[in-house]
Design a protein around this motif. Structure first.
Motif, PDB file in Angstrom:
ATOM      1  N   HIS A  91       0.839  -1.201   0.000  1.00 56.02           N
ATOM      2  CA  HIS A  91       0.000   0.000   0.000  1.00 56.02           C
ATOM      3  C   HIS A  91       0.872   1.248   0.000  1.00 56.02           C
ATOM      4  N   ASP A 105       0.734   5.131   2.039  1.00 53.64           N
ATOM      5  CA  ASP A 105       0.095   5.673   3.241  1.00 53.64           C
ATOM      6  C   ASP A 105      -0.940   6.764   2.918  1.00 53.64           C
ATOM      7  N   HIS A 117       4.720  -0.062  -0.206  1.00 54.63           N
ATOM      8  CA  HIS A 117       5.465  -0.849   0.778  1.00 54.63           C
ATOM      9  C   HIS A 117       4.506  -1.772   1.516  1.00 54.63           C
TER      10      HIS A 117
HETATM   11 FE   FE2 Z   1       2.348   2.176   5.473  1.00 50.71          FE
END
Ligand code: FE2
Length: 289
Positions: A154, A156, A227
């Protein structure tokens, strides 16, 4: 207490800086004790990660009785450390890299990303529709993960500028729990769109970091900063203690790459979820509300 002068860049599609012994081992051990002594955590997410989150009553109690965590928190929660991180990234990634279009002038020590469940229109309302003149704040949690913890690939929250992780325990490679950095496979038509949760088939692994005591990873939360964490197997090893932090704006970040702006588009969803569960797509088309 924090040695960030020797952060090194890694080969990746987005800016990542890594440093070993950023926190001395003796201090890591004290931090583990402090987290271990905490009787209560705010939540448990991702199959086994217990968090103490900035902004909660629990966090304030934890900081009051945990002197080393308090010291560290105070360093991170200040404008001068934020500025240091900003300048280290500027120095290491000069031209042709990702940039934030609206630089924050004010650092808000008290603010944090709320951990309330919202649907997409409530989230949109909270973020407003004027993305200029943002303020920046620290989000941080002291975390411990047990076996089963994992994070699918994903990016952030769309408000985040920099994210960082500090590992407090050594985890043997065979136990998993590594931070994995991905890049999107090159397909021309996909380069203009950056979903928050891309399919695993769209990604390639670039690098894996096995948690090592005192190691810190800082990365810019760009549209393509994909990540995740490989499933952690808690067998003949310690639990996975770490600190997760981020410098976030009070509004979405408009990222620029080679002077082309990328605007976030929140995907409509009636379900009430934490901000970190909402999907958003970064496109070169301006956001319309
Ligand atoms: Fe994350």
């Amino acid at each position: 207490m924090l040695k960030i002068e020797k952060l090194k860049k890694i080969k990746s599609n987005f800016p990542v800086l890594v440093g070993s012994n950023v926190i001395p081992r003796s201090i890591c051990k004290t931090l583990i004790k402090e987290i271990n002594n905490s009787k209560s955590f705010d939540d448990m997410i991702m199959g086994g990660r217990s968090r103490i989150n900035k902004g909660s009553k629990n966090f304030n109690n934890y900081i009051k009785k945990s002197k080393t965590s308090e010291k560290l928190f105070k360093i991170f929660n200040g404008k001068s450390f934020y500025k240091k991180i900003e300048s280290i990234f500027k120095k290491n990634f000069k031209d042709g890299s990702w940039e934030n279009s609206n630089l924050p002038k004010i650092f808000n020590q008290k603010k944090f990303t709320i951990k309330k469940k919202l649907n997409s229109s409530e989230l949109q309302k909270m973020l407003g529709n004027n993305y200029s003149n943002p303020k920046v704040n620290l989000d941080i949690d002291f975390s411990v993960s047990k076996g089963g913890y994992r994070l699918r690939p994903h990016r952030d929250d769309i408000t985040r500028l920099y994210n960082f992780l500090i590992y407090l325990t050594d985890i043997p490679k065979k136990n998993g729990g590594s931070l994995t950095i991905y890049k999107k496979k090159a397909k021309k038509n996909l380069r203009k769109s950056f979903r928050r949760f891309p399919k695993i088939s769209e990604l390639e692994i670039v690098k894996e970091f096995t948690p090592k005591q005192g190691t810190a990873v800082f990365f810019q939360s760009t549209p393509n900063s994909y990540h995740g964490v490989k499933r952690f197997i808690e067998k003949k090893c310690s639990k996975r203690f770490f600190i997760y932090g981020s410098y976030a704006l009070n509004k979405p970040v408009i990222w620029k790459f080679n002077n082309i702006p990328y605007y976030p588009h929140i995907i409509k969803n009636k379900k009430k979820m934490l901000t970190s569960f909402h999907d958003a797509n970064y496109l070169t088309i301006p956001t319309t509300n």
